[in-house]
Design a protein around this motif. Structure first.
Motif, PDB file in Angstrom:
ATOM      1  N   MET A 122       0.842  -1.190   0.000  1.00 19.20           N
ATOM      2  CA  MET A 122       0.000   0.000   0.000  1.00 19.20           C
ATOM      3  C   MET A 122       0.882   1.247   0.000  1.00 19.20           C
ATOM      4  O   MET A 122       0.465   2.325   0.406  1.00 19.20           O
ATOM      5  CB  MET A 122      -0.916   0.011   1.228  1.00 19.20           C
ATOM      6  CG  MET A 122      -1.915  -1.117   1.224  1.00 19.20           C
ATOM      7  SD  MET A 122      -2.920  -1.159  -0.276  1.00 19.20           S
ATOM      8  CE  MET A 122      -4.132   0.092   0.094  1.00 19.20           C
ATOM      9  N   ASP A 123       2.101   1.087  -0.459  1.00 19.89           N
ATOM     10  CA  ASP A 123       3.050   2.186  -0.489  1.00 19.89           C
ATOM     11  C   ASP A 123       3.715   2.133  -1.858  1.00 19.89           C
ATOM     12  O   ASP A 123       4.175   1.068  -2.286  1.00 19.89           O
ATOM     13  CB  ASP A 123       4.080   1.997   0.621  1.00 19.89           C
ATOM     14  CG  ASP A 123       5.073   3.118   0.694  1.00 19.89           C
ATOM     15  OD1 ASP A 123       4.931   3.956   1.577  1.00 19.89           O
ATOM     16  OD2 ASP A 123       5.992   3.145  -0.142  1.00 19.89           O
ATOM     17  N   ALA A 124       3.747   3.240  -2.555  1.00 19.44           N
ATOM     18  CA  ALA A 124       4.162   3.201  -3.958  1.00 19.44           C
ATOM     19  C   ALA A 124       5.608   2.732  -4.125  1.00 19.44           C
ATOM     20  O   ALA A 124       5.921   1.966  -5.035  1.00 19.44           O
ATOM     21  CB  ALA A 124       3.987   4.580  -4.592  1.00 19.44           C
ATOM     22  N   PHE A 127       5.757  -0.911  -3.509  1.00 17.68           N
ATOM     23  CA  PHE A 127       5.149  -1.553  -4.667  1.00 17.68           C
ATOM     24  C   PHE A 127       6.174  -1.667  -5.785  1.00 17.68           C
ATOM     25  O   PHE A 127       6.340  -2.723  -6.401  1.00 17.68           O
ATOM     26  CB  PHE A 127       3.944  -0.724  -5.122  1.00 17.68           C
ATOM     27  CG  PHE A 127       3.366  -1.120  -6.440  1.00 17.68           C
ATOM     28  CD1 PHE A 127       2.569  -2.244  -6.542  1.00 17.68           C
ATOM     29  CD2 PHE A 127       3.614  -0.382  -7.582  1.00 17.68           C
ATOM     30  CE1 PHE A 127       2.034  -2.620  -7.762  1.00 17.68           C
ATOM     31  CE2 PHE A 127       3.090  -0.750  -8.793  1.00 17.68           C
ATOM     32  CZ  PHE A 127       2.299  -1.871  -8.886  1.00 17.68           C
ATOM     33  N   TRP A 186      -0.505   4.866  -0.351  1.00 12.97           N
ATOM     34  CA  TRP A 186      -1.549   4.810  -1.364  1.00 12.97           C
ATOM     35  C   TRP A 186      -2.614   5.874  -1.099  1.00 12.97           C
ATOM     36  O   TRP A 186      -3.095   6.532  -2.010  1.00 12.97           O
ATOM     37  CB  TRP A 186      -2.175   3.409  -1.352  1.00 12.97           C
ATOM     38  CG  TRP A 186      -3.205   3.200  -2.400  1.00 12.97           C
ATOM     39  CD1 TRP A 186      -2.983   2.941  -3.723  1.00 12.97           C
ATOM     40  CD2 TRP A 186      -4.623   3.232  -2.242  1.00 12.97           C
ATOM     41  NE1 TRP A 186      -4.167   2.801  -4.391  1.00 12.97           N
ATOM     42  CE2 TRP A 186      -5.195   2.976  -3.503  1.00 12.97           C
ATOM     43  CE3 TRP A 186      -5.467   3.445  -1.150  1.00 12.97           C
ATOM     44  CZ2 TRP A 186      -6.572   2.929  -3.700  1.00 12.97           C
ATOM     45  CZ3 TRP A 186      -6.837   3.407  -1.354  1.00 12.97           C
ATOM     46  CH2 TRP A 186      -7.380   3.143  -2.614  1.00 12.97           C
ATOM     47  N   SER A 187      -2.937   6.052   0.193  1.00  7.44           N
ATOM     48  CA  SER A 187      -3.981   7.019   0.515  1.00  7.44           C
ATOM     49  C   SER A 187      -3.549   8.434   0.144  1.00  7.44           C
ATOM     50  O   SER A 187      -4.379   9.249  -0.277  1.00  7.44           O
ATOM     51  CB  SER A 187      -4.323   6.932   2.002  1.00  7.44           C
ATOM     52  OG  SER A 187      -3.137   6.952   2.757  1.00  7.44           O
ATOM     53  N   PHE A 189      -1.456   9.069  -2.309  1.00  6.87           N
ATOM     54  CA  PHE A 189      -1.376   9.099  -3.770  1.00  6.87           C
ATOM     55  C   PHE A 189      -2.748   9.329  -4.403  1.00  6.87           C
ATOM     56  O   PHE A 189      -2.851   9.873  -5.486  1.00  6.87           O
ATOM     57  CB  PHE A 189      -0.771   7.789  -4.296  1.00  6.87           C
ATOM     58  CG  PHE A 189       0.704   7.892  -4.577  1.00  6.87           C
ATOM     59  CD1 PHE A 189       1.560   8.408  -3.636  1.00  6.87           C
ATOM     60  CD2 PHE A 189       1.225   7.471  -5.788  1.00  6.87           C
ATOM     61  CE1 PHE A 189       2.910   8.513  -3.877  1.00  6.87           C
ATOM     62  CE2 PHE A 189       2.579   7.575  -6.046  1.00  6.87           C
ATOM     63  CZ  PHE A 189       3.419   8.091  -5.097  1.00  6.87           C
ATOM     64  N   THR A 190      -3.797   8.848  -3.714  1.00 10.18           N
ATOM     65  CA  THR A 190      -5.122   9.024  -4.292  1.00 10.18           C
ATOM     66  C   THR A 190      -5.694  10.384  -3.953  1.00 10.18           C
ATOM     67  O   THR A 190      -6.787  10.722  -4.360  1.00 10.18           O
ATOM     68  CB  THR A 190      -6.087   7.958  -3.763  1.00 10.18           C
ATOM     69  OG1 THR A 190      -5.994   7.958  -2.341  1.00 10.18           O
ATOM     70  CG2 THR A 190      -5.726   6.588  -4.284  1.00 10.18           C
ATOM     71  N   ARG A 252      -5.462  -0.821  -9.055  1.00 11.14           N
ATOM     72  CA  ARG A 252      -5.051  -0.237  -7.780  1.00 11.14           C
ATOM     73  C   ARG A 252      -4.380   1.118  -7.934  1.00 11.14           C
ATOM     74  O   ARG A 252      -4.589   2.009  -7.122  1.00 11.14           O
ATOM     75  CB  ARG A 252      -4.105  -1.229  -7.079  1.00 11.14           C
ATOM     76  CG  ARG A 252      -3.242  -0.691  -6.008  1.00 11.14           C
ATOM     77  CD  ARG A 252      -3.720  -0.742  -4.570  1.00 11.14           C
ATOM     78  NE  ARG A 252      -4.848  -1.498  -4.191  1.00 11.14           N
ATOM     79  CZ  ARG A 252      -4.827  -2.542  -3.366  1.00 11.14           C
ATOM     80  NH1 ARG A 252      -3.711  -2.998  -2.892  1.00 11.14           N
ATOM     81  NH2 ARG A 252      -5.931  -3.130  -3.009  1.00 11.14           N
ATOM     82  N   TRP A 253      -3.549   1.294  -8.942  1.00  9.41           N
ATOM     83  CA  TRP A 253      -2.711   2.500  -8.993  1.00  9.41           C
ATOM     84  C   TRP A 253      -3.071   3.480 -10.105  1.00  9.41           C
ATOM     85  O   TRP A 253      -2.590   4.601 -10.100  1.00  9.41           O
ATOM     86  CB  TRP A 253      -1.228   2.113  -9.137  1.00  9.41           C
ATOM     87  CG  TRP A 253      -0.710   1.401  -7.942  1.00  9.41           C
ATOM     88  CD1 TRP A 253      -0.553   0.054  -7.805  1.00  9.41           C
ATOM     89  CD2 TRP A 253      -0.307   1.977  -6.699  1.00  9.41           C
ATOM     90  NE1 TRP A 253      -0.077  -0.241  -6.561  1.00  9.41           N
ATOM     91  CE2 TRP A 253       0.088   0.922  -5.855  1.00  9.41           C
ATOM     92  CE3 TRP A 253      -0.247   3.280  -6.202  1.00  9.41           C
ATOM     93  CZ2 TRP A 253       0.537   1.120  -4.555  1.00  9.41           C
ATOM     94  CZ3 TRP A 253       0.212   3.478  -4.911  1.00  9.41           C
ATOM     95  CH2 TRP A 253       0.591   2.402  -4.101  1.00  9.41           C
ATOM     96  N   LEU A 257      -5.908   6.978  -8.978  1.00 12.04           N
ATOM     97  CA  LEU A 257      -4.967   8.104  -8.960  1.00 12.04           C
ATOM     98  C   LEU A 257      -5.292   9.134 -10.036  1.00 12.04           C
ATOM     99  O   LEU A 257      -5.132  10.324  -9.824  1.00 12.04           O
ATOM    100  CB  LEU A 257      -3.523   7.586  -9.171  1.00 12.04           C
ATOM    101  CG  LEU A 257      -2.698   7.329  -7.924  1.00 12.04           C
ATOM    102  CD1 LEU A 257      -3.321   6.244  -7.093  1.00 12.04           C
ATOM    103  CD2 LEU A 257      -1.278   6.950  -8.304  1.00 12.04           C
TER     104      LEU A 257
END
Lengths: 477, 464
Positions: A122-124, A127, A186-187, A189-190, A252-253, A257
């Motif tokens: 959950m971390d770019a 990932f 991720w949170s 990034f969105t 997911r990404w 995003l």
């Protein structure tokens, strides 16, 4: 805690696996490790409270990257797919012999760790790490144990995907600098301050990386060669699980995003995907090599899923999730059959085969069921998935859905043609002394076929598993 | 100040050690201990325990950043000596002198990390370069070594002349030898509205000569021949520690230069980065000799380090420079250590190394993965930091995309070596390999991986 375990069991088992010298011991070790992973996944996902489904630890606080992993609906399903696939692959190919078996199985387990890592990050930045980590073992697996042209083919595959991931890295950096709290989560990034016009560039930087991995037309050229040349066990990982990385990553990404860019470029991408489907299906009809045929058929299936992702809508996205799992186990089944034919008869050429149904009836039955699943006949698991996908496409645009439908017909042509040439007709010189499939492969295929039928009749468990993440996605959009 | 004095003294000690003993092992061990002493002296200054108190009238200003760079350089030298000291003793008969020259180079490194003015920059660069001319030619009976030395010396002297010219012009424009970003210089610019032509000409000449020192294009032509001709042990030293020090000096002297040149500055740096990356990476693809390939790769890596220059002195770029220096030095030292053990430097000479010497092949693989910037190795974070720095500084995105595409090209030539070692059959001839050497290689590989997972292990020392 569960995701951490799922990551570290194959990782540690893989590292230990390097020191095993013997074929049987290495195979046993890999089966043991993958079964433990599977047990952990099942118990962890179904019996443990949600609080156990995430884990976070600081990693590089100065740049805002954390070791943050979590299991949500979509990742649960793909983790399950990975965890189920690996023991099936290891058992089905147990009779294959490898030079340096310890290293072979160790690399397979490391690839599994990388794959699970991709699905749970959950971390770019994390990932990105796992994205590459899944690739490196496959590079060595294919280059050492692959076919005749393995080195050049695998190299092409590696450089292709590496270039894609580097572009994604630039995209990650770009988005990172636009996050409000300078974090890779991720949170964050969105929830960036990207203006709608600024989305285009990072959208393509991410999308190209994922499109190469899936692969969708016209970035697919590495795939048939790589599938053909890789050792069969690796091909199963590649096509069963690894291509799902691309689809997963888009969901997911990319979608959450870059919602504006996604809807702006949805139409061209859907069209390209559908064109790729028809193109791959047409080529598949012309193939004489079973492995290449399955490879092109896989491109067509992935193309449909990619089209449905960008067509959007609840049903389509739900279909993609279900179909990712179904396609994974079906294609592994087909590869097991291809492997069985090649290892007993020494050829993969359709023109040299024929009449296997009389020589190996059990295999013929399993083959036919999997072939039906490949063309998504009702009562097979692929039917419900493709039904949802087409539903999504139909709501998006009728003409595109119709064009995609053509590829289903083409799919029936090449699949049934393959069944016909392998199983029926005259017994050829090669197949004259064919024997029944070995028991390891047989029982794995039986399990897969049962799953195909069970999920075809009652797909609800898969839908339940992924429903929440589809809904979450639509809320963000 | 400690590092400058101790390294100079150690150089003298090494020279005299050659008078008292001809035993190579003793000399080698003195040198290895010497580097540790040097490292300890530098650490003492870094932690404010002890330092020589000499009034240099601001010609030398030690800062934590520079001292930390010294630590990295000396640590890398220590690893270099661990892996390759016995090969240094095999180059020729003047063993003690080789080590002495290495210490003089390290003195140059210390000056380049602490100079505060163009005059000291010049002295530092010269102290760094002159021993290298000798080391390059140290294999006296080898014509290629002689040729390389002469070439390096002639071109180096020429670039020194250019540098002096540049410094003189800058002196003429500003009236002092201060750093480019010093306040007096800003005064000159503000007074005359735009930078005086003398100053601009001087800056450009200085840029050219510094580009020569770090082998940035289009001033890189000496690099392949010199790196190829010099004895491999010294190529390893030159292309890592020395190059990183040169790069640090480059970045220190030009930090904030964009205030002088305005937008033109970015055009110059863009040009330097793109051509360096292009020439380094594309030419490396065609090399058949691994040693020569590493020479071009060092040009390509310099291109990435130049991004730190591009990023105008931001925190992340400064950290990136340190990390890059460490990652690149570790990987290159280790791959050279393996290369030296092989009889045949061509790509085919690596065929089948994994079967014969698995430890060497493994260490070389980790180093090559790091050089190509694959995650889990130090090289990834090194590239990440410099690119992030450039991007944070508002750098042009096309430049970064060009850089990553060329990084993908670099995978091509680095992985060819891995392919030769692991996927091809062959029977490579190697020099005798000791257990200690293998252990050291494994330790370096472990270090590369640790930095690749947790770069803060190194970088946090910058602040505490």
């Amino acid at each position: 805690m569960i995701p951490v375990l799922l990551l570290f069991i194959p990782l540690v088992a893989g590292i230990l696996g390097f020191f095993i010298k013997e074929q049987k011991a290495a195979s046993n070790w890999a089966i043991l490790a993958s079964v433990v992973t599977l047990m952990t996944a099942i118990v962890g996902i179904y019996a443990m409270p949600a609080s156990m489904h995430q884990f976070e630890a600081t990693w590089l606080p100065s740049i805002g990257a954390n070791f943050s992993v979590a299991l949500d609906g979509m990742s649960k399903m793909l983790v399950l797919l990975t965890a189920i696939s690996m023991p099936l692959i290891f058992i089905a190919t147990r009779n294959n012999n490898y030079s340096n078996p310890g290293v072979f199985y160790a690399l397979m387990l490391l690839a599994q760790a990388g794959l699970i890592g991709v699905f749970i990050s959950m971390d770019a930045l994390l990932f990105y790490f796992f994205w590459e980590l899944a690739l490196i073992p496959v590079y060595f697996l294919s280059s050492i144990w692959g076919g005749e042209k393995r080195i050049a083919v695998t190299f092409k595959f590696f450089i292709y995907t590496f270039l894609g991931s580097l572009l994604m890295l630039v995209g990650i950096l770009y988005v990172y600098l636009h996050t409000k709290d300078h974090s890779f989560a991720w949170s964050s990034f969105t929830n960036t301050d990207l203006l709608s016009g600024q989305e285009t560039l990072p959208f393509f930087l991410f999308f190209i990386a994922f499109a190469i991995k899936m692969p969708i037309f016209p970035l697919h050229t590495w795939q048939p060669d790589a599938y053909e040349q890789a050792p069969t066990a690796t091909t199963m990982v590649l096509s069963g699980v690894m291509v799902k990385m691309g689809l997963f990553a888009v969901i997911r990404w990319v979608l959450p995003l870059f919602p504006v860019a996604t809807s702006t470029f949805a139409m061209p991408i859907v069209i390209v995907s559908v064109v790729g489907m028809i193109y791959a299906s047409l080529i598949a009809i012309k193939q004489d090599d079973i492995k290449r045929l399955i490879a092109y058929s896989s491109i067509a299936h992935i193309g449909l899923m990619a089209a449905a992702i960008f067509a959007g809508g609840t049903l389509g996205l739900q279909g993609v999730q279900v179909q990712m799992f179904n396609h994974g186990i079906n294609v592994i089944g087909l590869w097991i059959l291809a492997n069985a034919i090649e290892s007993t008869l020494g050829t993969r050429k359709l023109s040299e085969l024929g009449g296997l149904a009389t020589k190996a009836p059990t295999m013929a039955i399993l083959f036919v069921v999997l072939a039906f699943a490949n063309i998504a006949l009702p009562l097979t698991n692929a039917f419900i998935g493709e039904f949802l996908l087409f539903n999504g496409l139909f709501q998006y645009n009728i003409w595109i859905a119709a064009a995609a439908g053509v590829s289903i017909i083409l799919g029936a042509i090449y699949t049934l043609q393959m069944v016909q040439k392998v199983l029926f007709g005259e017994v050829s010189a090669v197949t004259a002394n064919a024997t029944e499939i070995n028991s390891y492969s047989k029982w794995v295929l039986v399990v897969i076929v049962l799953a195909v039928i069970a999920l075809g009749v009652y797909p609800q468990p898969l839908i339940d598993l992924t429903k929440d993440s589809v809904n979450a996605l639509l809320v963000i959009k | 100040m400690n590092a400058i004095i101790v390294s100079a003294l150690l150089g003298v000690v090494m020279m005299f050690s050659g008078i008292f003993t001809t035993n190579k092992t003793i000399i080698k061990n003195i040198a290895t201990v010497g580097v540790l002493v040097l490292l300890a002296a530098n650490l003492m200054e870094m932690n404010n325990l002890f330092s020589f108190d000499i009034n240099t009238h601001d010609l030398i200003v030690t800062q934590r950043y520079g001292l930390f760079f010294n630590c990295i350089a000396y640590g890398a030298t220590f690893i270099y000596l661990l892996l390759s000291a016995s090969d240094i003793t095999e180059v020729g008969i003047n063993v003690a002198e080789y080590f002495a020259l290495i210490f003089f180079v390290l003195c140059g490194v210390a000056i380049l990390s602490s100079f505060n003015g163009l005059l000291m920059l010049f002295i530092g660069v010269e102290i760094l370069s002159i021993p290298l001319y000798i080391l390059t030619g140290s294999d006296k009976r080898n014509l290629k070594s002689n040729e390389a030395s002469l070439k390096y010396f002639l071109m180096g002297s020429f670039s020194t002349g250019v540098m002096l010219m540049g410094i003189a012009l800058m002196y003429g424009a500003t009236g002092n030898f201060g750093m480019v970003h010093s306040s007096s210089l800003r005064g000159v610019i503000v007074a005359s509205q735009q930078p005086p032509y003398l100053l601009v000409a001087g800056v450009v000449l200085l840029f050219a000569s510094m580009s020569f020192k770090v082998s940035a294009a289009p001033f890189h032509f000496w690099t392949p021949d010199v790196y190829d001709g010099a004895p491999s042990v010294f190529t390893s030293f030159m292309s890592t520690i020395v190059k990183a020090a040169g790069m640090l000096a480059f970045i220190r002297v030009f930090e904030n230069l964009y205030t002088v040149l305005g937008p033109t500055w970015h055009i110059i740096v863009d040009f330097a980065i793109v051509t360096t990356l292009l020439i380094g990476n594309i030419t490396a693809v065609f090399q058949q000799s691994v040693k020569r390939m590493l020479a071009y790769s060092s040009i390509a890596q310099a291109g990435f380090m130049l991004f730190a220059l591009y990023a105008n002195n931001t925190e992340i770029a400064k950290e990136g420079m340190l990390l890059y220096a460490a990652a690149y030095s570790l990987a290159t030292i280790s791959i050279f250590a393996v290369l030296i053990k092989l009889q045949d430097y061509t790509l085919d000479g690596f065929n089948g190394l994994a079967k014969k010497e698995p430890v060497l092949a493994f260490a070389a693989t980790v180093s090559l993965l790091s050089l190509s910037g694959i995650p889990l190795t130090a090289g990834f974070f090194a590239k990440y930091y410099v690119l992030a720095g450039a991007m944070q500084a508002g750098g042009a995105l096309w430049l970064i995309i060009v850089a990553v595409i060329l990084a993908a090209v670099s995978v091509y030539y680095y992985f060819r070596v891995i392919q030769a070692m692991y996927f091809k059959e062959g029977d490579p001839q190697t020099l005798p390999i000791t257990g200690g050497f293998k252990a050291a290689l494994i330790a370096v590989a472990a270090l590369i991986v640790i930095l690749g997972i947790w770069p803060s292990a190194l970088l946090s020392w910058l602040y505490f």
